[in-house]
Scaffold this motif. Structure first.
Motif, short mmCIF file in Angstrom:
data_model
loop_
_atom_site.label_atom_id
_atom_site.label_comp_id
_atom_site.label_asym_id
_atom_site.label_seq_id
_atom_site.Cartn_x
_atom_site.Cartn_y
_atom_site.Cartn_z
N ALA A 1 -1.16 7.04 -6.53
CA ALA A 1 -0.87 7.21 -6.14
C ALA A 1 -1.68 5.43 -5.43
CB ALA A 1 -0.78 7.64 -4.00
N MET A 2 -0.67 4.12 -5.15
CA MET A 2 -1.70 2.80 -5.38
C MET A 2 -1.96 2.79 -3.27
SD MET A 2 -0.61 -0.15 -8.34
CE MET A 2 -1.37 0.68 -9.66
N LEU A 3 -3.78 3.87 -3.05
CA LEU A 3 -3.30 3.35 -1.74
C LEU A 3 -3.64 2.79 -1.28
CD1 LEU A 3 -5.71 6.39 -1.02
CD2 LEU A 3 -3.84 6.31 -0.82
N TRP A 4 -3.85 1.29 -1.56
CA TRP A 4 -4.24 -0.18 -1.03
C TRP A 4 -2.95 -1.39 -1.64
CZ3 TRP A 4 -10.15 0.08 -0.20
CH2 TRP A 4 -10.55 0.85 0.65
N PRO B 1 0.54 -1.32 0.05
CA PRO B 1 0.07 -0.12 0.08
C PRO B 1 0.67 1.47 0.09
CG PRO B 1 -0.65 -1.35 1.57
CD PRO B 1 0.32 -2.41 0.91
N GLY B 2 0.21 2.20 -0.55
CA GLY B 2 0.54 3.41 -0.85
C GLY B 2 2.15 3.86 -1.97
N VAL B 3 2.04 3.17 -2.88
CA VAL B 3 3.15 2.33 -3.77
C VAL B 3 2.42 4.46 -4.77
CG1 VAL B 3 2.35 0.71 -5.03
CG2 VAL B 3 4.86 1.27 -5.13
N ILE B 4 3.37 4.54 -5.58
CA ILE B 4 3.24 5.73 -5.82
C ILE B 4 3.89 5.35 -7.54
CG2 ILE B 4 3.73 7.93 -7.05
CD1 ILE B 4 4.12 8.65 -3.95
N ASP B 5 2.59 5.98 -8.29
CA ASP B 5 2.85 4.85 -10.30
C ASP B 5 3.64 5.89 -11.25
OD1 ASP B 5 3.11 3.88 -12.32
OD2 ASP B 5 0.93 3.41 -12.57
N PHE C 1 3.71 -11.68 4.30
CA PHE C 1 3.15 -10.88 5.21
C PHE C 1 3.23 -9.09 3.42
CE2 PHE C 1 4.02 -7.03 7.61
CZ PHE C 1 2.94 -6.91 7.77
N SER C 2 4.41 -9.39 2.80
CA SER C 2 4.34 -8.37 1.84
C SER C 2 3.28 -8.19 1.34
CB SER C 2 6.08 -7.84 1.37
OG SER C 2 6.16 -9.27 0.24
N THR C 3 2.62 -9.16 0.57
CA THR C 3 1.51 -9.50 -0.23
C THR C 3 0.04 -8.88 0.07
OG1 THR C 3 2.56 -11.73 -0.11
CG2 THR C 3 3.02 -9.98 -1.75
N ILE C 4 -0.41 -9.72 1.97
CA ILE C 4 -1.41 -9.60 2.27
C ILE C 4 -1.91 -8.80 1.62
CG2 ILE C 4 -0.98 -11.06 4.05
CD1 ILE C 4 -0.95 -8.81 5.70
N HIS C 5 -2.30 -7.89 1.77
CA HIS C 5 -2.98 -6.46 0.96
C HIS C 5 -3.96 -6.82 0.04
CE1 HIS C 5 0.82 -5.75 -1.29
NE2 HIS C 5 -0.71 -5.29 -2.43
N LEU C 6 -3.55 -7.99 -1.11
CA LEU C 6 -4.21 -8.22 -2.29
C LEU C 6 -5.57 -8.37 -1.54
CD1 LEU C 6 -1.39 -8.53 -3.49
CD2 LEU C 6 -2.74 -10.20 -4.66
#
Lengths: 311, 399
Positions: free
Chosen positions: B100-103, B90-94, B365-370
């Motif tokens: 910003a991809m907030l989630w 979450p929070g990555v900026i394209d 843990f790093s991909t749980i947001h999916l």
């Protein structure tokens, strides 16, 4: 009472026949049969070859004759063979049901006491702070289906903290292995039972006999334990029984999620492969669970509550 | 490496992006407060904190669905081609366009925030619509079953129990497989009509709204013939037009469904109608013993008039509460379908399918947001509906 049970059993058998026939009809639709022919025989069969394969293996006889055959065999204790598992259906089904039974036992053993305690504590003093908090908690728990709580729990306890395992092996009954599936199923079912218990506890606390006991000066603890609780637990009994069919869907979701190879896992394998005999066997078990628990809940209700007289 | 927003920024911007929803909630609640004495049960909701929280959550998702165009920053299927943004937290900026991809981004670099927002539209159309159709079916069949009892009741109750005894999951697996939903075309001279089992189910069940409305008009305006015919004509014309589009996918009609959309719809309606039937039947049996029903019977009113205009309005309290719970339950069912990959098309942004797609990635843990964000969205909507139902029930019991 006896005629009541007999009549109910009659309706049960009729329901069972209707539902298995529906399943039988659906799995024997032409596209499904074609799929079977192609997975069993050769993937590149032409339409004529498919047709002759189906003819040869007896799939082209009239549907009712074949259904009748299946019923006769079933009554004799032969549920056919699963072509996916390469085993008699009853053998495979028995094994998987055993695994799911263990899971169910732990779910029930945690869910029921927890739900009853929450319900009784909340219903004891209607409108109190405890009541409000526990009621909202119960609503939250009924709002989170297994595939949500399962993911949230896995994320918390497995992916970030690493305390528990995110997949559950069959036959390994350890805290590390079993807690997540049990917790997931307990969460969803618990809220409903707790709310029922609360409602019936509130009703019991407002009744005349509790008021009399109160006026006699009986202590609050004694009123709850001795007078209210017994009467308040009749309704939850029915609900707990009716919870079984609900748990069935939960079992399928949880077993798919945690890759626990029990009954739910088997049902999905059967449905995905259109494994006719296995699918029929699974549906018989699933429907039987629903019907038998309904019957037990009705009889139990009549036995526990003398005010209900069955006609 | 792409740049990231801080956690605080992600939270603040997530709240800010939903501004149309917040504004609409404030407007609706403000207007409702002004007219609360005229709104009946809904107006009394202001006295129940639990119901109020539920109403706010439900309104939030309703308005998010309505204003999805201005809330979502990307299309549901639009993927970004910036390297390193795949499965980004979450929070990555394209970088190229500064969005910003907030989630976070999903496994093919689509914006999860936008997909959840678009998904709310799907969920909030199908769940209430399916519940509404199930209600019409349940009411049209449950009223006579509870009022006349007798043989009809026995048959209908048996059928309802039959469907209820069927494990939902098995029913879905059997109905929603691609083999069953592919329609076969029958040539009827003038038109070709597609047919499959889901089309059959939908064809049967979608008749009930039309039957229900016609029954309402016929009993109400029996003495005002001109008005009756006008109402009947409009209902049958509009209803029939929509019906042909929904069930048979006829061109030129307002709503047409894809075969798998129709399939999901039919399965969900089939699954929830028996429950409505049972509740309506029970309420009818109870209300039929009241004095005002006896009075109407003595006046010589017809049975259907009594059912639709005396019994039904008096059953509305429990029915409204049940409808809230049932929409929530339907949402869960839709999610279940998506979870097993049986639902809509595989890349549709409905929450169940998103959860299903994110499921392989929750171990890390790093991909749980999916799958975490759609799961939370689904749960919050159901929670809102349940809280709303609880508040409504409490307020309606105060009488």
């Amino acid at each position: 009472m006896l005629t009541f049970i007999l009549r109910r059993l009659g309706v049960m058998v009729l329901t069972m026949l209707c539902l298995t026939f529906i399943v039988f009809y659906l799995v024997n639709l032409d596209p499904n049969l074609e799929k079977i022919a192609k997975t069993q025989g050769n993937v590149r069969m032409t339409d004529e070859q498919v047709e002759s394969w189906l003819e040869k293996n007896g799939y082209r006889e009239p549907l009712l004759t074949r259904y009748g055959d299946w019923v006769v065999h079933f009554v004799q204790g032969d549920m056919g063979d699963s072509f996916r598992m390469q085993k008699p259906v009853e053998e495979e089904l028995g094994k998987r049901l055993g695994y799911t039974g263990v899971l169910m036992f732990w779910v029930m053993a945690t869910m029921v006491p927890l739900a009853l305690v929450i319900g009784v504590l909340a219903g004891m003093r209607e409108g109190s702070k405890t009541d409000r908090t526990l009621s909202v908690f119960a609503i939250v728990s009924t709002s989170a289906p297994e595939y949500v709580t399962g993911i949230v729990f896995t994320v918390i306890f497995s992916s970030s903290l690493g305390w528990l395992k995110g997949v559950a092996k069959v036959g390994d009954i350890s805290f590390y292995n079993f807690t997540l599936p049990v917790m997931t199923m307990t969460m969803y079912g618990m809220g409903y039972i707790a709310r029922m218990t609360r409602a019936s506890m509130v009703e019991a606390m407002a009744s005349q006999y509790v008021r009399t006991a109160r006026l006699k000066g009986v202590s609050f603890k004694w009123i709850v334990l001795k007078h209210a609780l017994r009467n308040a637990l009749i309704a939850p009994f029915t609900v707990i029984m009716l919870q079984f069919p609900w748990l069935l869907t939960g079992v399928v979701i949880v077993e798919a999620m945690f890759n626990y190879k029990g009954f739910g896992w088997l049902l999905i394998r059967a449905a995905e492969n259109n494994d006719i005999d296995l699918l029929l066997g699974c549906s018989v078990v699933a429907v039987a669970v629903v019907l038998v628990t309904q019957l037990i809940s009705d009889i139990g209700y009549a036995v526990l509550n003398p005010r209900i007289r069955v006609q | 490496m792409p740049e990231y927003l801080s956690t605080l920024d992600v939270i603040l911007q997530s709240i800010a992006r939903f501004w149309p929803s917040w504004a609409a909630i404030v407007v609706v609640l403000g207007l409702g407060w002004g007219f609360r004495h005229k709104l009946g049960l809904m107006g009394r909701l202001y006295g129940s904190p639990v119901g109020m929280v539920g109403a706010i959550i439900v309104l939030f998702w309703v308005f998010t669905a309505i204003f999805a165009d201005s809330i979502a920053v990307m299309d549901a299927a639009q993927a970004s081609f910036t390297p390193g943004i795949k499965k980004a937290p979450p929070g990555v900026i394209d970088a190229p366009n500064g969005v910003a991809m907030l989630w976070g981004g999903d496994n093919i670099s689509r914006d999860i925030f936008s997909r959840v927002v678009w998904g709310s539209r799907i969920v909030l159309i199908i769940a209430p619509a399916a519940t509404a159709v199930a209600y019409m079916v349940g009411i049209t069949l449950g009223l006579p079953a509870g009022y006349f009892r007798g043989r009809w009741d026995t048959v209908l109750s048996f059928l309802a129990n039959l469907i209820l005894a069927f494990p939902v999951i098995l029913l879905f697996y059997l109905l929603v497989t691609p083999e069953i939903r592919t329609p076969v075309y029958y040539d009827l001279g003038l038109f070709t009509v597609p047919f499959s089992i889901p089309i059959g189910i939908a064809g049967l069940f979608f008749l009930f709204p039309i039957i229900f409305l016609c029954a309402l008009w016929v009993t109400r305006f029996a003495h005002a013939k001109a008005r009756l015919y006008r109402y009947l004509f409009v209902t049958i014309a509009v209803g029939g037009w929509v019906y042909l589009g929904l069930v048979f996918g006829m061109k030129g009609t307002p709503f047409q469904l894809e075969p798998n959309e129709l399939n999901v719809f039919a399965a969900v309606v089939l699954g929830s109608s028996p429950g409505v039937f049972r509740i309506v039947r029970g309420l009818t049996m109870d209300i039929a013993t009241r004095d005002y029903v006896a009075a109407a019977q003595t006046r010589g009113e017809r049975a259907w008039y009594i059912m639709l205009w005396e019994i039904l309005p008096n059953a509305r309290g429990p029915l409204i509460v049940d409808a809230c719970l049932r929409i929530g339950y339907t949402t869960i069912l839709l999610g279940t379908l998506g979870f097993f990959g049986l639902g809509l098309s595989p890349d549709s942004p409905d929450w169940g399918s998103m959860i299903n797609h994110g499921r392989p990635y929750i171990r890390l843990f790093s991909t749980i947001h999916l799958s975490l964000f759609p799961a939370i969205a689904l749960m919050s909507l159901v929670l809102g509906l349940n809280l709303l139902a609880d508040g409504l029930r409490e307020e309606s019991l105060k009488d």
